[in-house]
Structures are given as structure tokens and as C-alpha cells.
Design an enzyme around this catalytic site. Structure first.
Site, mmCIF file in Angstrom:
data_model
loop_
_atom_site.group_PDB
_atom_site.id
_atom_site.type_symbol
_atom_site.label_atom_id
_atom_site.label_comp_id
_atom_site.label_asym_id
_atom_site.label_seq_id
_atom_site.Cartn_x
_atom_site.Cartn_y
_atom_site.Cartn_z
ATOM 1 N N SER A 167 0.713 -1.220 0.028
ATOM 2 C CA SER A 167 0.027 0.010 0.058
ATOM 3 C C SER A 167 0.823 1.313 -0.046
ATOM 4 C CB SER A 167 -0.696 0.036 1.267
ATOM 5 O OG SER A 167 -1.557 1.312 1.721
ATOM 6 N N TYR A 170 -1.473 -1.095 10.457
ATOM 7 C CA TYR A 170 -1.458 -1.033 8.892
ATOM 8 C C TYR A 170 -0.062 -0.487 8.443
ATOM 9 C CZ TYR A 170 -3.542 -1.375 4.302
ATOM 10 O OH TYR A 170 -3.943 -1.757 2.948
HETATM 11 N N1 LIG Z 1 -8.683 -1.492 -0.647
HETATM 12 C C1 LIG Z 1 -7.586 -0.545 -0.656
HETATM 13 O O1 LIG Z 1 -7.722 0.443 -1.029
HETATM 14 C C2 LIG Z 1 -6.468 -1.122 -0.705
HETATM 15 C C3 LIG Z 1 -5.299 -0.143 -0.755
HETATM 16 C C4 LIG Z 1 -4.059 -0.401 -0.491
HETATM 17 C C5 LIG Z 1 -3.778 -1.899 -0.463
HETATM 18 N N2 LIG Z 1 -4.883 -2.781 -0.061
HETATM 19 C C6 LIG Z 1 -4.510 -4.172 0.064
HETATM 20 O O2 LIG Z 1 -4.961 -5.141 -0.863
HETATM 21 C C7 LIG Z 1 -5.197 -6.354 -0.087
HETATM 22 C C8 LIG Z 1 -6.507 -6.753 -0.378
HETATM 23 O O3 LIG Z 1 -7.232 -5.714 0.260
HETATM 24 P P1 LIG Z 1 -8.921 -5.606 -0.091
HETATM 25 O O4 LIG Z 1 -9.126 -4.123 -0.191
HETATM 26 O O5 LIG Z 1 -9.315 -6.411 -1.407
HETATM 27 O O6 LIG Z 1 -9.632 -6.004 1.224
HETATM 28 P P2 LIG Z 1 -10.856 -6.650 1.657
HETATM 29 O O7 LIG Z 1 -11.908 -6.437 0.613
HETATM 30 O O8 LIG Z 1 -11.049 -6.544 2.995
HETATM 31 O O9 LIG Z 1 -10.302 -8.397 1.256
HETATM 32 C C9 LIG Z 1 -9.391 -9.044 2.024
HETATM 33 C C10 LIG Z 1 -9.468 -10.486 1.833
HETATM 34 O O10 LIG Z 1 -8.384 -11.103 2.558
HETATM 35 C C11 LIG Z 1 -9.085 -12.107 3.199
HETATM 36 N N3 LIG Z 1 -8.437 -12.463 4.595
HETATM 37 C C12 LIG Z 1 -8.475 -11.866 5.263
HETATM 38 N N4 LIG Z 1 -7.871 -12.167 6.421
HETATM 39 C C13 LIG Z 1 -7.339 -13.446 6.097
HETATM 40 C C14 LIG Z 1 -6.683 -14.576 6.787
HETATM 41 N N5 LIG Z 1 -6.404 -14.389 7.938
HETATM 42 N N6 LIG Z 1 -6.542 -15.609 5.933
HETATM 43 C C15 LIG Z 1 -6.848 -15.682 4.759
HETATM 44 N N7 LIG Z 1 -7.584 -14.730 3.877
HETATM 45 C C16 LIG Z 1 -8.003 -13.643 4.741
HETATM 46 C C17 LIG Z 1 -10.563 -12.106 3.345
HETATM 47 O O11 LIG Z 1 -11.017 -13.273 3.091
HETATM 48 P P3 LIG Z 1 -12.859 -13.359 3.846
HETATM 49 O O12 LIG Z 1 -13.433 -12.498 2.751
HETATM 50 O O13 LIG Z 1 -12.962 -14.829 3.450
HETATM 51 O O14 LIG Z 1 -12.674 -13.070 5.177
HETATM 52 C C18 LIG Z 1 -10.616 -11.116 1.718
HETATM 53 O O15 LIG Z 1 -10.980 -12.036 0.885
HETATM 54 C C19 LIG Z 1 -4.686 -6.022 1.458
HETATM 55 O O16 LIG Z 1 -3.608 -6.521 1.344
HETATM 56 C C20 LIG Z 1 -4.793 -4.574 1.328
HETATM 57 O O17 LIG Z 1 -4.072 -4.382 2.500
HETATM 58 C C21 LIG Z 1 -5.950 -2.432 -0.326
#
Ligand SMILES: NC(=O)c1ccc[n+]([C@@H]2O[C@H](COP(=O)([O-])OP(=O)(O)OC[C@H]3O[C@@H](n4cnc5c(N)ncnc54)[C@H](OP(=O)(O)O)[C@@H]3O)[C@@H](O)[C@H]2O)c1
Length: 130
Positions: free
Chosen positions: A29, A53
Site C-alpha cells: 500500500s 496497517y
Molecule cells: N482497498 C484498498 O484501497 C487497498 C489499498 C492498498 C492496499 N490494499 C491491500 O490489498 C489487499 C486486499 O485488500 P482488499 O481491499 O481487497 O480487502 P478486503 O476486501 O477486506 O479483502 C481482504 C481479503 O483477505 C481475506 N483475508 C483476511 N484475513 C485473512 C486470513 N487470515 N486468511 C486468509 N484470508 C484472509 C478476506 O477473506 P474473507 O472475505 O474470507 O474474510 C478477503 O478476501 C490487502 O493486502 C490490502 O491491504 C488495499
């Protein structure tokens, strides 16, 4: 911090080492960028403090570098991807970017050619500061 990414990487290393074109992409991120966090001209400077984070993503970036160094001679490339602020469950779908847009950089890094970079952090705009 970043223990899950480290454990998954370790678990998959035996398989990755069998490939001549192994690629590891860590989802980072912009919040993990030390440079951006202290740049007075960056919007991140004025943002709320997210201790766990942001620290976790900075640690993940260092993990990227350490694995990249260890695996370089095996042709395995390790990079971090910054997807940008994206509408997902994590932020109650407030991010302006779509999941398809956010996926472009990690997919590109997963498909890097053999002369592509390793030990870097990238967004749609190219190489990002640590
Ligand atoms: N969204 C943003 O703006 C943003 C920006 C920068 C970076 N990121 C990064 O992108 C990545 C994906 O984020 P996202 O926005 O898609 O978040 P999200 O919608 O909250 O999805 C997170 C995913 O991780 C899975 N997960 C969480 N804890 C887990 C565990 N202990 N074991 C296995 N799976 C687990 C969840 O599974 P379940 O659904 O089954 O709980 C979900 O599929 C993350 O690393 C986040 O930090 C996101």
C-alpha cells in the site's frame, strides 16, 4: 506483522523453485511508503495515523527486498504492488478505484518477463518510493 505473507511464501517456495519463471507479488500500500509518509507535499502526511496497517506494509516491503535477494539466483522475482485506494469491503467501498483497475499492477508483476525488475514496489504509474 506480515507473518501471514512470510508463511505463505515459505510454504510455496518448494513449488516456486521448480519453476524457471517464479514470481511473488506482495500486496502492499502507499501507506507503507516511508518516503510518502513524511513528504510534506504528499496527501498521506495529513491522513489519519494507521499505526499497525502502515507499519505492517512497510515491513512487507522490506520482506519483498529480503526474499528478492535470497531468490534472485533462482530467477524468482519478488515485488510489492500498490493497488491504490480501491472500493472494497476493507474501506466500506469508499475507494475511487475499481477492483479491475487495482488488479492491473499485481497481474502485470505476476507475469513479468525474465528481464523484468525485482525488489521493487510498483503502482500503475511505475516504480514507487519506499
Ligand atoms: N482497498 C484498498 O484501497 C487497498 C489499498 C492498498 C492496499 N490494499 C491491500 O490489498 C489487499 C486486499 O485488500 P482488499 O481491499 O481487497 O480487502 P478486503 O476486501 O477486506 O479483502 C481482504 C481479503 O483477505 C481475506 N483475508 C483476511 N484475513 C485473512 C486470513 N487470515 N486468511 C486468509 N484470508 C484472509 C478476506 O477473506 P474473507 O472475505 O474470507 O474474510 C478477503 O478476501 C490487502 O493486502 C490490502 O491491504 C488495499
Amino acid at each position: 506483522m506480515s507473518l501471514g505473507s512470510s508463511r505463505v511464501t515459505q510454504a510455496l517456495l518448494p513449488l516456486l523453485k521448480k519453476s524457471k519463471h517464479g514470481r511473488i507479488v506482495n500486496m502492499s500500500s502507499g501507506l507503507g511508503s516511508l518516503t510518502r509518509q513524511v513528504d510534506p507535499n504528499s496527501p498521506l502526511t495529513a491522513q489519519n495515523i494507521l499505526l499497525a496497517y502502515s507499519s505492517s506494509k512497510a515491513a512487507l516491503n522490506m520482506m519483498t527486498v529480503q526474499f528478492a535477494k535470497e531468490l534472485k539466483t533462482m530467477g524468482i522475482k519478488v515485488n510489492s504492488a500498490n493497488p491504490g485506494f480501491t472500493a472494497t469491503d476493507m474501506n466500506q467501498h469508499r475507494g475511487p478505484r475499481t477492483v479491475e483497475q487495482a488488479a492491473a499492477t499485481p497481474v502485470r508483476l505476476a507475469l513479468l518477463p525474465d528481464d523484468g525488475p525485482t525488489a521493487g514496489v510498483f503502482s500503475d504509474e511505475g516504480a514507487e518510493p519506499w
